[in-house]
Design a protein around this motif. Structure first.
Motif, PDB file in Angstrom:
ATOM      1  N   MET A 224       0.815  -1.211   0.000  1.00  0.00           N
ATOM      2  CA  MET A 224       0.000   0.000   0.000  1.00  0.00           C
ATOM      3  C   MET A 224       0.852   1.266   0.000  1.00  0.00           C
ATOM      4  N   LEU A 225       2.113   1.162   0.384  1.00  0.00           N
ATOM      5  CA  LEU A 225       3.019   2.295   0.166  1.00  0.00           C
ATOM      6  C   LEU A 225       3.215   2.537  -1.327  1.00  0.00           C
ATOM      7  N   VAL A 226       3.330   1.450  -2.098  1.00  0.00           N
ATOM      8  CA  VAL A 226       3.395   1.581  -3.561  1.00  0.00           C
ATOM      9  C   VAL A 226       2.108   2.215  -4.076  1.00  0.00           C
ATOM     10  N   TYR A 227       0.971   1.752  -3.570  1.00  0.00           N
ATOM     11  CA  TYR A 227      -0.319   2.329  -3.948  1.00  0.00           C
ATOM     12  C   TYR A 227      -0.363   3.824  -3.632  1.00  0.00           C
ATOM     13  N   THR A 228       0.121   4.189  -2.456  1.00  0.00           N
ATOM     14  CA  THR A 228       0.096   5.590  -2.023  1.00  0.00           C
ATOM     15  C   THR A 228       0.952   6.470  -2.922  1.00  0.00           C
ATOM     16  N   LEU A 229       2.058   5.939  -3.418  1.00  0.00           N
ATOM     17  CA  LEU A 229       2.878   6.716  -4.355  1.00  0.00           C
ATOM     18  C   LEU A 229       2.066   7.104  -5.581  1.00  0.00           C
ATOM     19  N   GLY A 230       1.185   6.221  -6.020  1.00  0.00           N
ATOM     20  CA  GLY A 230       0.314   6.562  -7.141  1.00  0.00           C
ATOM     21  C   GLY A 230      -0.646   7.687  -6.821  1.00  0.00           C
ATOM     22  N   ASP A 231      -1.055   7.813  -5.546  1.00  0.00           N
ATOM     23  CA  ASP A 231      -1.939   8.918  -5.154  1.00  0.00           C
ATOM     24  C   ASP A 231      -1.254  10.271  -5.287  1.00  0.00           C
ATOM     25  N   TRP A 232       0.050  10.314  -5.098  1.00  0.00           N
ATOM     26  CA  TRP A 232       0.778  11.576  -5.146  1.00  0.00           C
ATOM     27  C   TRP A 232       1.274  11.919  -6.556  1.00  0.00           C
ATOM     28  N   GLN A 233       1.136  10.992  -7.492  1.00  0.00           N
ATOM     29  CA  GLN A 233       1.596  11.228  -8.862  1.00  0.00           C
ATOM     30  C   GLN A 233       0.603  12.141  -9.594  1.00  0.00           C
ATOM     31  N   PRO A 234       1.060  13.302 -10.114  1.00  0.00           N
ATOM     32  CA  PRO A 234       0.134  14.200 -10.817  1.00  0.00           C
ATOM     33  C   PRO A 234      -0.478  13.588 -12.078  1.00  0.00           C
ATOM     34  N   ASN A 235       0.265  12.718 -12.761  1.00  0.00           N
ATOM     35  CA  ASN A 235      -0.235  12.080 -13.982  1.00  0.00           C
ATOM     36  C   ASN A 235      -1.174  10.945 -13.581  1.00  0.00           C
ATOM     37  N   ARG A 236      -2.484  11.133 -13.769  1.00  0.00           N
ATOM     38  CA  ARG A 236      -3.455  10.161 -13.262  1.00  0.00           C
ATOM     39  C   ARG A 236      -3.352   8.795 -13.948  1.00  0.00           C
ATOM     40  N   PRO A 237      -3.261   8.685 -15.281  1.00  0.00           N
ATOM     41  CA  PRO A 237      -3.134   7.343 -15.873  1.00  0.00           C
ATOM     42  C   PRO A 237      -1.929   6.574 -15.352  1.00  0.00           C
ATOM     43  N   ALA A 238      -0.789   7.261 -15.217  1.00  0.00           N
ATOM     44  CA  ALA A 238       0.410   6.587 -14.704  1.00  0.00           C
ATOM     45  C   ALA A 238       0.227   6.197 -13.243  1.00  0.00           C
ATOM     46  N   GLY A 239      -0.367   7.091 -12.446  1.00  0.00           N
ATOM     47  CA  GLY A 239      -0.591   6.788 -11.040  1.00  0.00           C
ATOM     48  C   GLY A 239      -1.547   5.621 -10.854  1.00  0.00           C
ATOM     49  N   ARG A 240      -2.600   5.594 -11.638  1.00  0.00           N
ATOM     50  CA  ARG A 240      -3.559   4.496 -11.524  1.00  0.00           C
ATOM     51  C   ARG A 240      -2.931   3.173 -11.935  1.00  0.00           C
ATOM     52  N   ALA A 241      -2.060   3.197 -12.943  1.00  0.00           N
ATOM     53  CA  ALA A 241      -1.377   1.975 -13.360  1.00  0.00           C
ATOM     54  C   ALA A 241      -0.481   1.443 -12.245  1.00  0.00           C
ATOM     55  N   TYR A 277       0.259  -3.624  13.622  1.00  0.00           N
ATOM     56  CA  TYR A 277      -0.162  -3.778  12.225  1.00  0.00           C
ATOM     57  C   TYR A 277      -1.195  -2.729  11.837  1.00  0.00           C
ATOM     58  N   VAL A 278      -2.227  -2.595  12.680  1.00  0.00           N
ATOM     59  CA  VAL A 278      -3.279  -1.616  12.381  1.00  0.00           C
ATOM     60  C   VAL A 278      -2.720  -0.200  12.407  1.00  0.00           C
ATOM     61  N   ALA A 279      -1.791   0.073  13.319  1.00  0.00           N
ATOM     62  CA  ALA A 279      -1.183   1.402  13.379  1.00  0.00           C
ATOM     63  C   ALA A 279      -0.388   1.698  12.109  1.00  0.00           C
ATOM     64  N   ALA A 280       0.392   0.716  11.639  1.00  0.00           N
ATOM     65  CA  ALA A 280       1.167   0.916  10.413  1.00  0.00           C
ATOM     66  C   ALA A 280       0.248   1.099   9.210  1.00  0.00           C
ATOM     67  N   LEU A 281      -0.809   0.283   9.142  1.00  0.00           N
ATOM     68  CA  LEU A 281      -1.747   0.387   8.028  1.00  0.00           C
ATOM     69  C   LEU A 281      -2.478   1.722   8.057  1.00  0.00           C
ATOM     70  N   ALA A 282      -2.861   2.172   9.250  1.00  0.00           N
ATOM     71  CA  ALA A 282      -3.547   3.458   9.367  1.00  0.00           C
ATOM     72  C   ALA A 282      -2.624   4.603   8.966  1.00  0.00           C
ATOM     73  N   GLY A 283      -1.341   4.504   9.312  1.00  0.00           N
ATOM     74  CA  GLY A 283      -0.396   5.550   8.912  1.00  0.00           C
ATOM     75  C   GLY A 283      -0.273   5.662   7.401  1.00  0.00           C
ATOM     76  N   VAL A 284      -0.208   4.519   6.729  1.00  0.00           N
ATOM     77  CA  VAL A 284      -0.131   4.539   5.267  1.00  0.00           C
ATOM     78  C   VAL A 284      -1.440   5.072   4.683  1.00  0.00           C
ATOM     79  N   ALA A 285      -2.568   4.695   5.291  1.00  0.00           N
ATOM     80  CA  ALA A 285      -3.871   5.169   4.808  1.00  0.00           C
ATOM     81  C   ALA A 285      -3.985   6.686   4.921  1.00  0.00           C
ATOM     82  N   VAL A 286      -3.497   7.251   6.007  1.00  0.00           N
ATOM     83  CA  VAL A 286      -3.526   8.708   6.175  1.00  0.00           C
ATOM     84  C   VAL A 286      -2.667   9.379   5.102  1.00  0.00           C
ATOM     85  N   LEU A 287      -1.484   8.824   4.849  1.00  0.00           N
ATOM     86  CA  LEU A 287      -0.617   9.368   3.810  1.00  0.00           C
ATOM     87  C   LEU A 287      -1.298   9.298   2.446  1.00  0.00           C
ATOM     88  N   SER A 288      -2.003   8.192   2.194  1.00  0.00           N
ATOM     89  CA  SER A 288      -2.749   8.053   0.944  1.00  0.00           C
ATOM     90  C   SER A 288      -3.869   9.080   0.855  1.00  0.00           C
TER      91      SER A 288
END
Length: 406
Positions: A224-241, A277-288
């Motif tokens: 989900m850190l990889v997923y979150t990087l896509g959230d910060w990518q300005p290019n939406r098609p590339a981020g979604r991929a 585990y839940v704390a780490a997941l919640a931290g990544v979710a907030v960043l996303s």
């Protein structure tokens, strides 16, 4: 647009009055006849000659003196890179990059053969790591998608060999892949490269989890850190991929949990210590969520439904019901967003996910007590009915969005 499209559909456009014949000819002039097939002949001829030479060398490799072996490896490597640079400078980029890619392959082969010659390959990862580093350097030097793809594959091979044969995880390989290829993708966003990069990083994350012998749900923190990087990518098609592979992994995991998670033995393999585990997941979710808000994509927060840690329920009915509810909520959210965005591809995706979830729910609820012939008959009718209803809903959505004809 391509010349082939103009040749196949251009006359129909002329007949419909969209363009004139003169305009069609002008468009064809912008796309000269493709000479790719002719241009490939030298490459194919060189490849056959090279294969012939390699077969001769391989047949006599053990009988060659050590210095001759090293000279052959070095000569082939230099010839590939020199040839690639020569053709690139003459404007033949495809052939030039093909030879550079061949040089990268030969570099890896040279490392393996040299290491075998001196009996080093079974004990040291340095040579193979140099192969991955060389691929990253060439990717940045030539800014080539082909070299990017090859380097992602090479990094995965290096990590797989390290964990499988040497019993260790190369953090340097993982960090180098994430930073070297990740920063390249961030500066030059591309949908294909994003999907390949995410897949390669997930592969290395899976190898790390297996190497550490920890609960497999820890895999979703780097995923989900990889997923979150896509959230910060300005290019939406590339981020979604980039976000595609983590979401596929999360959906398949949840689907497997719905099918087999009723056993506490199975669920016990998933339950990491709850608080960290839940704390780490919640931290990544907030960043996303912050990234989504910055890019105006808060509607896609529903993707995180798949990461709800339902495996902390006890096995049996509570876990099965909770997981099916999550699957229905996620597939339904995909359909709702697709209709709002009027995106036919996402409508198709949401339809498939919803039908697949229904099939799993039907199987779990009826397989144990229903006659099997009746089970298949009713199941088929149910899925066909759902498919028909969803397609009808999609047809109304896109019919309403079609502008009236003048």
């Amino acid at each position: 647009m391509s010349r082939k499209l103009l040749e196949t559909d251009g006359r129909e456009w002329v007949q419909k009055g969209l363009i004139s014949e003169a305009q069609r000819e002008q468009l064809l002039a912008l796309y000269p006849t493709d000479a790719t097939a002719v241009g490939l002949l030298p490459l194919l001829g060189s490849l056959l000659v090279g294969l012939s030479a390699l077969s001769i060398v391989a047949a006599n490799w053990q009988g060659l003196p050590e210095l001759v072996r090293l000279a052959l490896l070095l000569g082939a490597l230099c010839a590939a890179y020199a040839g690639g640079e020569y053709f690139r400078r003459r404007g033949n980029l495809s052939l030039g990059m093909g030879l550079v890619a061949l040089g990268l392959v030969l570099f890896g082969a040279s490392i393996v053969l040299t290491s075998q010659l001196y009996q080093l390959i079974g004990y040291d990862l340095t040579g193979l790591l140099a192969w991955a580093v060389a691929g990253m350097g060439l990717t940045w030097l030539y800014r080539s998608r082909l070299l990017f793809l090859m380097t992602a594959v090479i990094s995965g091979i290096v990590q797989g060999y390290n964990t499988g044969q040497l019993g260790a995880f190369s953090y340097l390989t993982a960090v180098g892949t994430a930073l070297g290829l990740g920063y390249y993708w961030w500066r030059r966003p591309d949908a294909l490269l994003g999907g390949v990069l995410a897949t390669g990083l997930l592969w290395q994350a899976a190898l790390l989890i297996n190497h550490l012998h920890v609960k497999i749900t820890w895999f979703f923190i780097p995923a989900m850190l990889v997923y979150t990087l896509g959230d910060w990518q300005p290019n939406r098609p590339a981020g979604r991929a980039l976000q595609g592979p983590p979401l596929v992994a999360a959906f398949l995991f949840t689907l497997g949990l719905a099918l087999f998670g009723e056993s506490d033995i199975y669920a016990g393999q998933l339950r990491a210590p709850m608080v960290p585990y839940v704390a780490a997941l919640a931290g990544v979710a907030v960043l996303s969520a912050v990234g989504k808000q910055q890019r105006g994509r808060l509607g896609s927060l529903t993707d995180w439904l798949l990461l709800l840690p339902g495996f902390y329920f006890t096995g049996g009915l509570p876990l099965a019901v909770a997981t099916l509810v999550v699957l229905y909520a996620y597939s339904g959210s995909v359909l709702v967003r697709a209709h709002q965005e009027q995106n036919p591809d996402r409508v198709t995706l949401g339809t498939v996910l919803f039908i697949l979830t229904t099939a799993v729910a039907y199987f779990k609820l009826t397989w144990g007590f229903m006659d099997k012939s009746l089970f298949f008959l009713l199941g088929g009718l149910l899925l066909l009915g759902i498919w028909w209803g969803l397609r009808r809903r999609a047809a109304r959505t896109f019919a309403g969005s079609t502008p009236p004809q003048p």
